[in-house]
Structures are given as structure tokens and as C-alpha cells.
Design a protein around this motif. Structure first.
Motif, PDB file in Angstrom:
ATOM      1  N   LYS A 194      27.078 -37.735 -21.581  1.00  0.00           N
ATOM      2  CA  LYS A 194      26.010 -36.831 -21.988  1.00  0.00           C
ATOM      3  C   LYS A 194      24.867 -36.811 -20.983  1.00  0.00           C
ATOM      4  N   LYS A 195      24.644 -37.940 -20.304  1.00  0.00           N
ATOM      5  CA  LYS A 195      23.587 -37.987 -19.298  1.00  0.00           C
ATOM      6  C   LYS A 195      23.979 -37.174 -18.065  1.00  0.00           C
ATOM      7  N   CYS A 196      25.243 -37.262 -17.663  1.00  0.00           N
ATOM      8  CA  CYS A 196      25.691 -36.461 -16.514  1.00  0.00           C
ATOM      9  C   CYS A 196      25.384 -34.999 -16.782  1.00  0.00           C
ATOM     10  N   ILE A 197      25.668 -34.587 -18.032  1.00  0.00           N
ATOM     11  CA  ILE A 197      25.501 -33.187 -18.395  1.00  0.00           C
ATOM     12  C   ILE A 197      24.027 -32.826 -18.432  1.00  0.00           C
ATOM     13  N   GLU A 198      23.210 -33.765 -18.941  1.00  0.00           N
ATOM     14  CA  GLU A 198      21.774 -33.524 -19.017  1.00  0.00           C
ATOM     15  C   GLU A 198      21.209 -33.193 -17.632  1.00  0.00           C
ATOM     16  N   CYS A 199      21.611 -33.927 -16.608  1.00  0.00           N
ATOM     17  CA  CYS A 199      21.047 -33.735 -15.273  1.00  0.00           C
ATOM     18  C   CYS A 199      21.750 -32.616 -14.510  1.00  0.00           C
ATOM     19  N   HIS A 200      23.045 -32.500 -14.669  1.00  0.00           N
ATOM     20  CA  HIS A 200      23.814 -31.674 -13.741  1.00  0.00           C
ATOM     21  C   HIS A 200      24.131 -30.266 -14.253  1.00  0.00           C
ATOM     22  N   THR A 201      23.536 -29.847 -15.375  1.00  0.00           N
ATOM     23  CA  THR A 201      23.782 -28.484 -15.853  1.00  0.00           C
ATOM     24  C   THR A 201      22.798 -27.521 -15.192  1.00  0.00           C
ATOM     25  N   SER A 202      23.307 -26.362 -14.763  1.00  0.00           N
ATOM     26  CA  SER A 202      22.445 -25.351 -14.138  1.00  0.00           C
ATOM     27  C   SER A 202      21.971 -24.344 -15.183  1.00  0.00           C
ATOM     28  N   VAL A 203      20.986 -23.535 -14.751  1.00  0.00           N
ATOM     29  CA  VAL A 203      20.372 -22.566 -15.645  1.00  0.00           C
ATOM     30  C   VAL A 203      20.530 -21.186 -15.018  1.00  0.00           C
ATOM     31  N   ASP A 204      20.842 -20.174 -15.807  1.00  0.00           N
ATOM     32  CA  ASP A 204      21.002 -18.821 -15.239  1.00  0.00           C
ATOM     33  C   ASP A 204      19.673 -18.047 -15.250  1.00  0.00           C
ATOM     34  N   GLU A 205      19.711 -16.744 -14.857  1.00  0.00           N
ATOM     35  CA  GLU A 205      18.454 -15.979 -14.734  1.00  0.00           C
ATOM     36  C   GLU A 205      17.723 -15.877 -16.068  1.00  0.00           C
ATOM     37  N   ASN A 206      18.494 -15.857 -17.168  1.00  0.00           N
ATOM     38  CA  ASN A 206      17.854 -15.712 -18.477  1.00  0.00           C
ATOM     39  C   ASN A 206      17.391 -17.035 -19.051  1.00  0.00           C
ATOM     40  N   ASP A 207      17.319 -18.047 -18.175  1.00  0.00           N
ATOM     41  CA  ASP A 207      16.876 -19.360 -18.627  1.00  0.00           C
ATOM     42  C   ASP A 207      17.791 -19.959 -19.677  1.00  0.00           C
ATOM     43  N   GLU A 208      19.077 -19.690 -19.559  1.00  0.00           N
ATOM     44  CA  GLU A 208      20.010 -20.333 -20.476  1.00  0.00           C
ATOM     45  C   GLU A 208      20.957 -21.218 -19.691  1.00  0.00           C
ATOM     46  N   TYR A 209      21.387 -22.275 -20.339  1.00  0.00           N
ATOM     47  CA  TYR A 209      22.295 -23.206 -19.677  1.00  0.00           C
ATOM     48  C   TYR A 209      23.652 -22.553 -19.409  1.00  0.00           C
ATOM     49  N   ILE A 210      24.207 -22.846 -18.245  1.00  0.00           N
ATOM     50  CA  ILE A 210      25.570 -22.436 -17.950  1.00  0.00           C
ATOM     51  C   ILE A 210      26.472 -23.630 -18.242  1.00  0.00           C
ATOM     52  N   PRO A 211      27.541 -23.442 -19.026  1.00  0.00           N
ATOM     53  CA  PRO A 211      28.421 -24.576 -19.319  1.00  0.00           C
ATOM     54  C   PRO A 211      28.832 -25.290 -18.029  1.00  0.00           C
ATOM     55  N   ILE A 212      28.756 -26.610 -18.036  1.00  0.00           N
ATOM     56  CA  ILE A 212      28.920 -27.404 -16.812  1.00  0.00           C
ATOM     57  C   ILE A 212      30.353 -27.356 -16.285  1.00  0.00           C
TER      58      ILE A 212
END
Lengths: 244, 134
Positions: B84-102
Motif C-alpha cells: 500500500k505504501k508503494c502505491i501511495e508514493c508511486h501513483t500518478s495523477v491525470d489532468e483532472n486531478d484524479e489518480y491513474i491506476p498504478i
């Protein structure tokens, strides 16, 4: 080389071993210090259990318990599963005394047996019992054969029949694996109580360490009459009931 | 024959070094912030930061598998290695400020894996975005 006599040999080997031991302990100490703290492994000095008083537990209490479980663990919103395919980690069961027609309501979930049949039948060791008595599915090893579901006398386990997204962070669930009540192991490990126990205001449900003679559950069990469901199977369950 | 082996080995080695200091572009939102602040992520005691990163790159499957068994079987929680920590740090965000699935294409947990032809099943169960809102 000078021949060593017995005494000298022992002397030198002891000093060398001691020296190596001191240096080695220094090394392990520093590597441990570098890691952020991990919790210690659980031990068999504890056995987590639950006592459900069916006289005090109302039907709405049971519904609250089910809701709390769904909310905590994220099951129950499967859309494609129908009928028996639906997950049920905790269920409301009505039992009727055929002589008197007295009906009592039970909250039935995994009974966390000391001798769990689900663990006996599992071909991959995925079904397992932790040292502290909590029975879990290690979904990483689960191949979805569902023997455990057939072995369980309490029908406590469910199978995930569809792909899921947006699971709870602490409770990964996915298609093709068996799941059941975990006694909210992620909360218990933090020193909290299972979600269903927290959901009941009265002391109709008590959670605690069965072995600890100072715990409320241990003391209550010593005082009052309680029973295990299907006690005849000698599974020594950790979930006990009183009032039935 | 020996010469052939040496040539072969050096080609293999050079391919390792060729990638050694090349970073994948999408580290993820929090990890990028982390790096920009000059923090040394994954730095281990007694090891240079570069070496720690290589260790993370090479050993993360073992680290994760080891931890998952410890967590489930022994109740060992917290610490440095947690999915869960890997995901917390390594998830990117798209233009609409939403998380992109890792685990979607070209995200952190899939870029390298696409290259080496690995597909993970972890994310059929583990959630693919941090649970906290942005």
C-alpha cells in the motif's frame, strides 16, 4: 606452528568466537535500526475470541453488525453475483426450538476453530490458522478450489465470483479466491476491536483474549453458561454463544 | 569458446549498466515530490543511494513476497516494505486531478514489467490507487 594444548585451544577459540559474536551483533543491530518499525509476530500466548449473548443481541444489533462488517471490509456490493454466489462474511441466522417454537437470532460468522476443518482440507496451505487462533485465507496461495467451503460446518466462507475494483486498502479481495471473516485482523493487530463488536452498543458481544484471566471475556465465560455451535464436532471454536 | 562466453557475458553486463542510471519518467505524484525535495528514497543504511535504488529495482519482488507472507502468516505489519505504501508514493495523477491506476499501461508498476514481459496479478485484489483522496 606451536602445538596448542587443550587449555590454550579453548582459550583462543572462546576469545575469537566472542569477538566475532560482538562484531556480528553490532552488524545486526545497525541493519535493524535502519528499518522503520515492524510489529512483532503474533504468538500463541493469546487466543482471540468472541462471546455473543443472544438474549441481549437484538435483530437490529445483528443488522448493525453486518453493515459494519460490509463497511469495514468492503464486501456485499458485488453486482453480478446472485443468490448463493453473494458474499456473506457474517450472517443473521434464526434458530427455532421445535418443542417450544422459541426463536433466537444468531450472528454467525467464521467461528475461528482451534481445529479448523478448512485448514485440514486445503491443498495449498492457503487456509491457515495464525498463532493467536485467527483463521484466515492466505489469498496469495488460494487457488479457488473451494474444498474449505465444503468442509466448513458453519457455511462461513464465500467465494468471489466477479472482478472487483476499488477494494479497501487493508482488505484486498479478488475474483477466484475464497474469503471469510478475518476477525478484523488488521484492527486487532493494532490493538483495536473488530468492526462488528464496535457496532453493538450493549455488552451483547464481547471480544478479547480467551486465555487472559483478567480479560472480560475470560471472566464472563467462567461465570455464565455458554455453548459452542456444533460442540459435538469438538472443534473448540473461539466464537461462543450464550442464551441458546 | 571461452572468448565467446566472455563476449556474451560482457554484452549482458553492459545491458544492465546501460539502464542502471536511467530513470523511468513517471515516478508517481508523491514520489516525484519526494525526489524534488531532495529526499533519498529507498536509501538503506550502509549503502549508497544509487546502490540502494539498484537493490530496490532488482529485489522488489523478493522484498514484497517476503513481507506478504510475514504479514499474513505472522501478523507482522508496518515497516518499510508495504504494497500500500508503494502505491501511495508511486501513483500518478491525470489532468483532472484524479489518480491513474498504478497498473495501467505505462504507469509505475507496469513500465518495466512491459519491457520484461511480466504481468502481475496483484492488482486483481490490491487496490490500484491510494485510498486517501488528493
Amino acid at each position: 606452528m606451536k602445538a596448542l594444548n587443550r587449555r590454550e585451544f579453548i582459550k583462543t577459540t572462546t576469545t575469537t568466537t566472542a569477538g566475532v559474536a560482538i562484531i556480528a551483533s553490532g552488524i545486526t543491530l545497525t541493519t535493524y535500526a535502519a528499518k522503520p518499525q515492524e510489529s512483532n509476530p503474533v504468538t500463541n500466548e493469546k487466543r482471540w475470541g468472541m462471546l455473543i449473548d443472544t438474549n441481549k443481541l437484538t435483530e437490529t444489533d445483528i443488522d448493525d453488525m453486518i453493515d459494519a462488517c460490509q463497511e469495514e471490509q468492503g464486501w456485499g456490493s458485488e453486482i453480478l453475483s446472485t443468490g448463493d454466489q453473494k458474499s456473506g462474511w457474517i450472517k443473521k441466522i434464526k434458530v427455532k426450538d421445535t418443542a417450544t417454537d422459541r426463536i433466537s437470532n444468531l450472528a454467525l460468522m467464521c467461528q475461528h476453530c482451534e481445529e479448523p476443518p478448512c485448514v485440514d482440507v486445503c491443498p495449498t496451505n492457503a487456509s491457515m490458522k495464525r498463532e493467536d487462533g485467527i483463521v484466515l485465507v492466505d489469498k496469495h496461495l488460494c487457488i479457488g478450489c473451494r474444498y474449505c467451503m465444503m468442509a466448513c460446518p458453519y457455511d462461513a466462507r464465500s467465494f468471489v465470483h466477479e472482478e472487483l475494483t476499488n477494494q479497501k486498502e487493508h482488505m484486498p479481495r479478488g475474483k477466484g479466491t475464497v474469503e471469510s471473516c478475518t476477525m478484523c485482523v488488521h484492527k486487532v493487530d493494532k490493538g483495536e476491536q473488530p468492526a462488528c463488536v464496535e457496532a453493538v452498543d450493549s455488552d451483547a458481544v464481547i471480544f478479547g483474549d480467551l486465555y487472559d484471566s483478567n480479560s472480560k471475556i475470560n471472566q464472563t465465560l467462567k461465570k455464565i453458561q455458554s455453548t459452542q455451535i456444533r460442540a459435538d464436532l469438538n472443534l473448540n471454536t473461539a466464537v461462543r454463544y450464550s442464551g441458546i | 569458446m571461452n572468448r565467446l562466453i566472455i563476449v556474451f557475458l560482457s554484452i549482458m553486463l553492459s545491458s544492465v549498466f546501460a539502464y542502471a542510471d536511467q530513470h523511468i519518467p513517471n515516478l508517481g505524484k508523491k514520489a516525484t515530490e519526494f525526489k524534488d525535495e531532495g529526499e533519498k528514497a529507498h536509501k538503506r543504511e550502509g549503502m549508497s543511494h544509487a546502490a540502494s535504488l539498484i537493490l530496490q529495482r532488482k529485489m522488489h519482488p523478493e522484498l514484497l513476497m517476503h513481507k506478504r507472507d510475514k504479514t499474513l502468516r505472522q501478523g507482522v505489519r508496518g515497516g518499510y516494505i508495504q504494497l500500500k505504501k508503494c502505491i501511495e508514493c508511486h501513483t500518478s495523477v491525470d489532468e483532472n486531478d484524479e489518480y491513474i491506476p498504478i497498473n495501467s499501461a505505462d504507469q509505475f508498476c507496469s513500465t518495466c514489467h512491459q519491457k520484461v514481459g511480466i504481468s502481475l496479478d496483484c492488482f486483481s485484489c490490491h487496490r490500484t490507487t491510494p485510498s486517501k483522496e488528493i
